[in-house]
Enzyme design. Structure first.
Site, PDB file in Angstrom:
ATOM      1  N   ASP A   1      -0.292   2.711  -8.657  1.00  0.00           N
ATOM      2  CA  ASP A   1       1.296   2.611  -8.304  1.00  0.00           C
ATOM      3  C   ASP A   1       1.349   1.493  -9.767  1.00  0.00           C
ATOM      4  O   ASP A   1       0.422   0.789  -9.849  1.00  0.00           O
ATOM      5  CB  ASP A   1       0.907   1.391  -7.235  1.00  0.00           C
TER       6      ASP A   1
ATOM      7  N   LYS B   1       7.281 -12.867  -9.129  1.00  0.00           N
ATOM      8  CA  LYS B   1       5.769 -12.396  -8.111  1.00  0.00           C
ATOM      9  C   LYS B   1       4.341 -12.874  -8.987  1.00  0.00           C
ATOM     10  O   LYS B   1       3.722 -12.743  -8.936  1.00  0.00           O
ATOM     11  CB  LYS B   1       5.673 -11.306  -8.177  1.00  0.00           C
TER      12      LYS B   1
HETATM   13 MG    MG Z   1       6.389  -1.855  -5.971  1.00  0.00          MG
END
Ligand code: MG
Ligand code: ADP
Length: 717
Positions: free
Chosen positions: A193, A70
């Site tokens: 996050d 990613k």
């Molecule tokens: Mg995540």
């Protein structure tokens, strides 16, 4: 039409969730886990492995095991920091500066999108198995701070996986949806996050049914992996000084170092000091070398102080963009595995002095939010309005290389903005539109999203032609740009393709390949299962022969023995020759032969029984029909337990011998009622053994009926 699932496609772990009966649920993968490592590999046989299996082979096949992809998706090679390139597999650039990942095992080169597609495919397949329905669509989450190219690339990955990507949604927004679904009072929340590779912070208002993002910020190249790397360097430097060997230069040692570092880091979230032991990490002329050391939490905090420092700026900016001060935040929601690091939590507390919310599962909440969004699109979840924002400003390059921002960051989406521009020179008939994304004043300092030309402008003095440029951002946060010459009405438009994105043709090809892989894979798996099944049947037949001979003598068996042994040989031979049809045939005949033998055995018992009328043998009929289990055409193949290899013998065997006192025949595995209930079966074991069995079966998530089949194969067959 199939189902639409929500997928959190994480750097480290991915999760799939769906709305069932109006409520979101997380779906466990085929291995029984609710999170799936975002790792894709090819094993020694060149077979694709995804998730846990791939993660497990990382040390053995570092060059063929791809993780953390990613970080590469939607990026140019030249945009990568040296840090990100440090992985145990090879990362290359192609002629257009795109990132390519070669896989030596199958002599193929992948785009990051393709690797991500394999993960999405597995999640969708596992969801299909669970739902018993086709999964055709998905809502996929991305870090809020992903730029346009990264979003496009993620959408392409979904396409390659054969999924209709219904929406790309920001991870913190998804988390907020999941958090706020049940509580609809007025609140301002901050979602923080931090996972394995990215960091996001978003500030949202939740008001009745409205979820409105006020600001978002982050760093798409900062996460738990960076913490691991600090430990890797610390370990490697120490070792270099002591032994003169740089472990980072050997792929396998590097992979082992990284795994040990991550383990140490995770342990340090719970304890103050941890041991790191890596025996035989390398060998020198003097012989094998071992790495053995300990790391304290405070040492770890020293190593990573600056990384935690990097979390500060995005938090500050999000708050200032949202125009709020810390006391105005009602709730802090921590998301992502790295939010468990004590130092990270302290940092959050130093800004906002409230206890973070404990009600959400930091590993699953994003996928749950994606499922809710899927439900909103499908009409299963009603009365929610979600207003998200674009995370990074978008503009175009004007005279002198200045970045003229058309869409400032944190603009609510979907949106459309336009502005009128003119030519810079006399009689200029063509303008080039260069779209950039970023906050810097000079266009060149920002991410270039793409260029296109508007031609055929009638000659005129500079400043006279009027070119209207419009930016449209859809609900996915994906941009469309058009330019129109106001005099001629001539229009040019592009959906911005960040240069690392794939062309439509490439995506088509990759889609075909991915579908083919999935098919081949399934076939391969089925072939392997079939072979295993045949082998197990041969073993079982031989064992049965032995047992029956022991009980009734060789005379009784001789007729059956000839037939059964011939069939066993035939199966073994066909297995060697890979003759699938012959395997099928012989297997079916062998089943019939065994059935007959078992029937005779049963009759024999009944005779014995009559003689021994008041003897010790008790018979229990369970009320099941014999046809449920036998013979080969009885349809057992369709049953669930088929998957667990060997599990289906359970029932068959139960039927075969139900008329005798099973306790001695089965080695005390069952009670005298021939009953397989968990308690009675385990009662016969010494306590520590039964608890081991209990645990094993839970881990494998095997239906209770099959509990002992996996463990006991070797005893039984
Ligand atoms: Mg995540
Ligand atoms: P992503 O969203 O990037 O897939 P996750 O949210 O699953 O990532 O988080 C994975 C990261 O969290 C990894 O770097 C992992 O090492 C880290 N992590 C998981 N548990 C802990 C823990 N208890 N303490 C510190 N880090 C943790």
């Amino acid at each position: 039409m199939g189902r639409v699932v929500g997928i959190d496609l994480g750097t480290t772990n991915s999760v799939v969730a769906v709305i069932e009966g109006g409520k979101p649920i997380v779906i466990a993968n085929a291995e029984g886990f609710r999170t799936t490592p975002s790792v894709v590999g090819f094993n020694k046989e060149g077979e694709l492995v995804v998730g846990q299996m791939a993660r497990r082979q990382a040390v053995l096949h570092p060059k063929n095991t791809f993780y953390g992809v990613k970080r590469f998706i939607g990026r140019k090679y030249s945009e990568l920091e040296p840090e990100s390139k440090r992985v145990a597999y090879t990362v290359r650039r192609d002629r257009s500066d795109n990132i390519k990942i070669p896989c030596p095992q199958i002599e193929k080169t992948f785009a990051p999108e393709e690797i991500s597609a394999r993960i999405l495919q597995k999640l969708a397949e596992d969801a299909e198995k669970y739902l018993g329905e086709a999964v055709t669509g998905a809502v996929i989450t991305v870090p809020a701070y992903f730029n346009d190219a990264q979003r496009q690339a993620t959408r392409d990955a979904g396409k390659i996986a054969g999924l209709d990507v219904k929406r790309i949604i920001n991870e913190p927004t998804a988390a907020a949806l999941a958090y706020g679904l049940e509580k609809r009072n007025y609140q301002t929340i901050l979602v923080f996050d931090i996972g394995g590779g990215t960091f996001d912070v978003s500030i949202l208002d939740i008001k009745d049914n409205l979820f409105e993002v006020r600001a978002t910020c982050g760093d798409s190249q900062l996460g738990g992996d960076d913490f691991d790397k600090r430990i890797v360097d610390w370990l490697a430097e120490q070792f270099l000084q002591q032994e003169g060997v740089d472990l980072r230069k050997e792929r396998q040692s590097l992979q082992r170092l990284m795994e040990a570092a991550e383990k140490a880091k995770i342990e340090l979230s719970g304890v103050k000091v941890t041991e790191i032991n890596l025996p035989f990490i390398t060998a020198t002329a003097e012989g094998p070398k071992h790495l053995e050391t300990r790391l304290t939490r405070s040492q770890f905090e020293d190593l990573c102080g600056d990384l935690v420092g990097r979390l500060r700026k995005p938090i500050k900016r999000a708050m200032s963009d949202a125009g709020i001060t810390p006391p105005e935040i009602d709730e802090v929601v921590l998301v992502g595995g790295s939010s468990r690091i004590p130092m990270v939590q302290q940092l959050v507390r130093s800004f906002i002095d409230i206890e973070p919310n404990k009600g959400v599962n930091p590993d699953e909440v994003v996928a749950v939010g994606a499922a809710i969004q899927a439900g909103m699109l499908g009409g299963e979840v009603k009365d929610i309005l979600l207003l998200d924002v674009t995370p990074i400003s978008i503009g175009l390059e004007t005279i002198g290389g200045i970045n003229k921002k058309l869409l400032p960051r944190n603009t609510t989406i979907p949106t459309r903005r336009s502005d009128v521009f003119s030519t810079g020179e006399n009689n200029q008939t063509m303008v080039e539109i260069h779209v950039v994304q970023g906050e810097r004043e000079m266009a060149r300092d920002n991410k270039s999203l793409g260029r296109f030309k508007l031609t055929g402008i009638p000659p005129a003095p500079r400043g006279v032609p009027q070119v209207q440029v419009s930016f449209d951002i859809d609900a996915n946060g994906i941009l469309q740009v058009t330019a129109r010459d106001r005099t001629t009405g001539r229009e040019q438009g592009i959906t911005i393709q960040g240069a690392s994105n794939l062309s439509d043709g490439e995506i088509e090809r990759m889609m075909r390949e991915a579908a083919q892989y999935a098919r081949e894979d399934r076939e391969k798996r089925e072939r392997v299962e079939k072979r295993n099944k045949a082998r197990a049947l041969v073993d079982k037949a031989q064992r049965t022969l032995k047992e029956v001979t022991l009980d009734f003598g060789s005379q009784f068996v001789s007729y059956h023995r000839r037939r059964i042994e011939a069939l066993c040989n035939e199966i073994t031979e066909s297995l060697r020759e890979n003759d699938e049809r012959a395997i099928d045939r012989a297997e079916s005949d062998l089943r019939d032969a065994l059935y007959e033998l078992n029937r005779e055995v049963k009759w024999q018992y009944e005779e014995d029984d009559e003689i021994d009328l008041f003897g010790a043998i008790k018979r229990t009929f369970t009320g099941e029909r014999e046809e449920d289990y036998w013979p080969s055409n009885s349809g057992y193949r369709e049953r669930e337990d088929y998957r667990y290899g060997g599990g289906y013998y359970d029932n068959e065997d139960r039927r075969d011998y139900e008329t005798r006192d099973d306790r001695d025949y089965y080695g005390d595995r069952r009670n005298s009622r021939g009953d397989y209930s968990r308690s009675s079966r385990y009662d016969d074991y010494p306590p520590e053994q039964s608890s081991r069995r209990g645990r094993t079966s839970n881990r494998n998530n095997i239906p209770r009926q099959n509990n002992w089949d996996e463990d006991d194969d070797d005893e039984w067959y």
